[in-house]
Design an enzyme around this catalytic site. Structure first.
Site, PDB file in Angstrom:
ATOM      1  N   PRO A 128      -8.924 -60.618   5.436  1.00 20.13           N
ATOM      2  CG  PRO A 128     -11.605 -60.557   4.419  1.00 20.13           C
ATOM      3  CD  PRO A 128     -10.702 -61.636   5.112  1.00 20.13           C
ATOM      4  CB  THR A 158      -0.019 -65.839  -4.335  1.00 23.84           C
ATOM      5  OG1 THR A 158       0.887 -64.471  -4.198  1.00 23.84           O
ATOM      6  CG2 THR A 158       1.576 -66.024  -5.850  1.00 23.84           C
ATOM      7  NE  ARG A 268      18.042 -39.827 -24.382  1.00 24.75           N
ATOM      8  CZ  ARG A 268      17.284 -38.745 -25.017  1.00 24.75           C
ATOM      9  NH1 ARG A 268      16.596 -39.296 -26.503  1.00 24.75           N
ATOM     10  NH2 ARG A 268      16.608 -37.735 -24.636  1.00 24.75           N
ATOM     11  CD  GLN A 336      14.732 -39.120 -12.053  1.00 24.06           C
ATOM     12  OE1 GLN A 336      13.392 -39.368 -11.233  1.00 24.06           O
ATOM     13  NE2 GLN A 336      15.262 -37.711 -12.286  1.00 24.06           N
ATOM     14  N   GLY A 340      12.212 -39.990 -19.418  1.00 28.99           N
ATOM     15  CA  GLY A 340      10.646 -39.554 -20.300  1.00 28.99           C
ATOM     16  C   GLY A 340      10.666 -40.575 -20.588  1.00 28.99           C
ATOM     17  CD  GLU A 363       7.078 -64.938   1.568  1.00 32.84           C
ATOM     18  OE1 GLU A 363       7.421 -65.220   2.322  1.00 32.84           O
ATOM     19  OE2 GLU A 363       6.281 -65.328   0.584  1.00 32.84           O
ATOM     20  CB  SER A 366       9.088 -52.246   4.980  1.00 33.14           C
ATOM     21  OG  SER A 366       9.783 -52.605   3.846  1.00 33.14           O
TER      22      SER A 366
HETATM   23  C1  LIG Z   1       0.714 -59.354  -4.672  1.00 28.18           C
HETATM   24  C2  LIG Z   1       0.021 -59.830  -2.928  1.00 28.18           C
HETATM   25  C3  LIG Z   1       0.437 -60.926  -3.126  1.00 28.18           C
HETATM   26  C4  LIG Z   1      -0.088 -61.738  -1.641  1.00 28.18           C
HETATM   27  N1  LIG Z   1       0.459 -63.415  -1.767  1.00 28.18           N
HETATM   28  C5  LIG Z   1      -0.760 -63.870  -0.371  1.00 28.18           C
HETATM   29  C6  LIG Z   1      -0.999 -65.510  -0.458  1.00 28.18           C
HETATM   30  O1  LIG Z   1      -0.344 -65.872  -1.152  1.00 28.18           O
HETATM   31  N2  LIG Z   1      -1.140 -66.251   0.890  1.00 28.18           N
HETATM   32  C7  LIG Z   1      -1.436 -64.669   2.390  1.00 28.18           C
HETATM   33  O2  LIG Z   1      -1.366 -65.476   3.093  1.00 28.18           O
HETATM   34  N3  LIG Z   1      -1.003 -63.754   2.143  1.00 28.18           N
HETATM   35  C8  LIG Z   1      -0.139 -63.115   1.398  1.00 28.18           C
HETATM   36  N4  LIG Z   1      -0.851 -61.637   0.415  1.00 28.18           N
HETATM   37  C9  LIG Z   1      -0.630 -60.870   2.015  1.00 28.18           C
HETATM   38  C10 LIG Z   1       0.424 -59.898   2.636  1.00 28.18           C
HETATM   39  O3  LIG Z   1       1.321 -60.369   3.238  1.00 28.18           O
HETATM   40  C11 LIG Z   1      -0.527 -58.807   3.403  1.00 28.18           C
HETATM   41  O4  LIG Z   1      -0.362 -57.746   2.406  1.00 28.18           O
HETATM   42  C12 LIG Z   1       0.877 -57.879   3.777  1.00 28.18           C
HETATM   43  O5  LIG Z   1       1.426 -58.969   5.151  1.00 28.18           O
HETATM   44  C13 LIG Z   1       0.046 -56.835   4.151  1.00 28.18           C
HETATM   45  O6  LIG Z   1      -1.141 -57.244   5.344  1.00 28.18           O
HETATM   46  P1  LIG Z   1      -2.079 -55.803   5.376  1.00 28.18           P
HETATM   47  O7  LIG Z   1      -2.024 -55.865   3.586  1.00 28.18           O
HETATM   48  O8  LIG Z   1      -3.449 -56.410   5.538  1.00 28.18           O
HETATM   49  O9  LIG Z   1      -1.663 -54.720   5.381  1.00 28.18           O
HETATM   50  P2  LIG Z   1      -1.849 -54.378   7.144  1.00 28.18           P
HETATM   51  O10 LIG Z   1      -1.480 -55.205   8.078  1.00 28.18           O
HETATM   52  O11 LIG Z   1      -3.587 -53.844   7.760  1.00 28.18           O
HETATM   53  O12 LIG Z   1      -1.152 -53.466   6.936  1.00 28.18           O
HETATM   54  C14 LIG Z   1      -1.224 -51.708   6.668  1.00 28.18           C
HETATM   55  C15 LIG Z   1      -0.275 -50.832   6.885  1.00 28.18           C
HETATM   56  O13 LIG Z   1      -0.044 -50.841   8.416  1.00 28.18           O
HETATM   57  C16 LIG Z   1       1.669 -51.049   8.971  1.00 28.18           C
HETATM   58  N5  LIG Z   1       2.103 -52.045   9.578  1.00 28.18           N
HETATM   59  C17 LIG Z   1       0.822 -52.914  10.739  1.00 28.18           C
HETATM   60  N6  LIG Z   1       1.398 -53.310  11.770  1.00 28.18           N
HETATM   61  C18 LIG Z   1       1.862 -52.108  12.603  1.00 28.18           C
HETATM   62  C19 LIG Z   1       2.587 -51.891  13.070  1.00 28.18           C
HETATM   63  N7  LIG Z   1       1.771 -52.657  14.707  1.00 28.18           N
HETATM   64  N8  LIG Z   1       3.211 -50.864  13.710  1.00 28.18           N
HETATM   65  C20 LIG Z   1       3.819 -50.569  12.463  1.00 28.18           C
HETATM   66  N9  LIG Z   1       3.085 -50.242  11.203  1.00 28.18           N
HETATM   67  C21 LIG Z   1       2.370 -50.990  11.405  1.00 28.18           C
HETATM   68  C22 LIG Z   1       2.147 -52.109   7.746  1.00 28.18           C
HETATM   69  O14 LIG Z   1       3.325 -52.162   7.764  1.00 28.18           O
HETATM   70  C23 LIG Z   1       1.566 -51.953   6.863  1.00 28.18           C
HETATM   71  O15 LIG Z   1       2.579 -50.423   6.207  1.00 28.18           O
HETATM   72  C24 LIG Z   1      -0.005 -60.799  -0.970  1.00 28.18           C
HETATM   73  C25 LIG Z   1       0.101 -59.711  -0.574  1.00 28.18           C
HETATM   74  C26 LIG Z   1      -0.519 -59.262  -2.267  1.00 28.18           C
HETATM   75  C27 LIG Z   1      -0.835 -57.695  -2.018  1.00 28.18           C
END
Ligand SMILES: Cc1cc2nc3c(=O)[nH]c(=O)nc-3n(C[C@H](O)[C@H](O)[C@H](O)COP(=O)(O)OP(=O)(O)OC[C@H]3O[C@@H](n4cnc5c(N)ncnc54)[C@H](O)[C@@H]3O)c2cc1C
Length: 384
Positions: A128, A158, A268, A336, A340, A363, A366
């Protein structure tokens, strides 16, 4: 340099394409709606080796390598992003970690049932409070006699609602942030493992995503997977390979968007001619085709390096970053072009777009990929 696929990879692509078009595509909308891939379909995927793509044949795997895995994932993603994500987490992350770090005994126990599809696997790093900064994880494992006692929680896991085994990371030392984490193999029926409800996601809905909590969860000492305190270092290797899978998943989604848009634009008519005869739309399709192909080349470059036993840290990040951003762009363009009709659920392009957005986040987002690539550039500059 030869850009043609070897004969056996062409055969694999054709076999997977046929299976995915017949068995996955027709169900993708329904699985997106219900958030469920039926067990019967998972069983069929297991029988054909899709759940053991990178596992060796002597452990019941299909031993397709990372190039073969990329080909399989692209074909599944073309039909259903969620199914491709289920395969990506199972093969690329869970099996990937076990094959990379587990002992021979652990491999013999866990790889065959995973590779045959008798059970699914999950990989649990995110918590979390720790996503991009994954090494800040707070789940703790303490050795008590012959058992590890694990307390903490994981987020966004996942396959978690179905998995038979979970690769779980936990802190085992406070001496170092990255070298104080270990990985463990946790069986589904372990007391103290609580599997939360499925997340109600925007996309990738066929794939399930759940939170986990560990409450005085006891596992045998020998379930440590890899070296003590080196679990995060192993995770980085797993992610280096896993990102190729997410790159190929993105290529499949982008290709899907292109193919759907071309098909629609041919039928279309507006202003007395098919949409495809309007040059503005032709140029959009041209860009989609070019960018999808460029993304595929980056994916294959990274996969070929892995198959040759080389590191592909930079290539993996580049292919994941480029392909995922291209996938979102292609899907938006496809909507696009379809106008619609593209915005309603009857057409697959809106689902493809919802699925594609995840590839820019999971994973390593970006932003994280750009951090890895630029750090590699600086390291290379320092070394010269
Ligand atoms: C559908 C789904 C499946 C997933 N499956 C798995 C799984 O099987 N196992 C697992 O372990 N995880 C899993 N994940 C987790 C996923 O890898 C994380 O959500 C991801 O790494 C981003 O972490 P976060 O969501 O905590 O975002 P955060 O780390 O809180 O980041 C929020 C935003 O801030 C940006 N950010 C953070 N740090 C910086 C920085 N230093 N500089 C600039 N920008 C920054 C990030 O790029 C992002 O845009 C899954 C997530 C989803 C949504």
């Amino acid at each position: 340099m030869n850009f043609e696929l070897p004969e056996e990879m062409v055969a694999l692509r054709e076999m997977t394409r046929k299976f995915a078009a017949e068995e996955i595509g027709p169900n993708a909308r329904e699985w997106d709606r219900t958030g469920e891939i039926p067990e019967e379909s998972i069983r069929k995927m297991g029988e054909l080796g899709f759940l053991g793509t990178i596992a060796p044949t002597d452990l019941d795997g299909a031993e397709l390598g990372y190039l073969g895995n990329a080909i399989v994932i692209e074909e599944f993603a073309r039909q259903c992003g969620g199914t491709a994500l289920m395969l990506a987490a199972h093969n690329g992350l869970c099996l990937g970690h076990i094959l990379h770090a587990a002992s021979d005994e652990q491999k013999k126990k866990y790889v065959p049932p995973l590779a045959r599809g008798d059970m699914l696997g999950s990989w649990c790093l995110t918590e979390p409070c720790s996503g991009s900064d994954a090494a800040a994880l707070e789940t703790r494992a303490v050795l008590d006699g012959d058992e590890w006692v694990i307390n903490g929680s994981k987020m966004f896991i996942t396959n978690g609602s179905k998995a038979g085994v979970f690769v779980v990371t936990a802190r085992t030392s406070d001496e170092s942030k990255t070298k104080g984490i270990s990985a463990f193999l946790v069986d589904r029926d372990t007391k103290g493992l609580h599997i939360g409800p499925k997340e109600d996601k925007m996309g990738m809905r066929a794939s399930d995503t759940v939170p986990l909590t560990f409450e005085d969860m006891r596992i045998p000492k020998e379930n440590l997977c890899g070296q003590l305190n080196m679990g995060f270092i192993d995770c980085l290797k797993v992610l280096e390979r896993g990102r190729i899978t997410i790159g190929s998943l993105s290529v499949g989604l982008s290709r899907g968007a292109l193919e759907e848009a071309v098909a629609y634009a041919q039928t279309r008519e507006q202003f007395g001619k098919p949409l495809i005869k309007h040059q503005t739309l032709q140029f959009m399709l041209a860009d989609m085709a070019m960018e999808t192909d460029a993304a595929r080349i980056l994916v294959r470059k990274a996969a070929i390096k892995q198959d040759a036993g080389e590191s592909s840290e930079m290539e993996s990040s580049m292919c994941k970053l480029f392909a995922s951003e291209i996938a979102t762009k292609s899907c938006l363009n496809a909507i696009q072009i379809c106008g619609g009709y593209g915005y309603i659920k009857e057409m697959p392009v809106e689902r493809l777009m919802r699925d594609a957005k995840l590839c820019e986040i999971g994973e390593g987002s970006s932003q994280v990929q750009r951090m890895i690539i630029s750090k590699k550039l600086l390291d290379m500059k320092k070394a010269n």
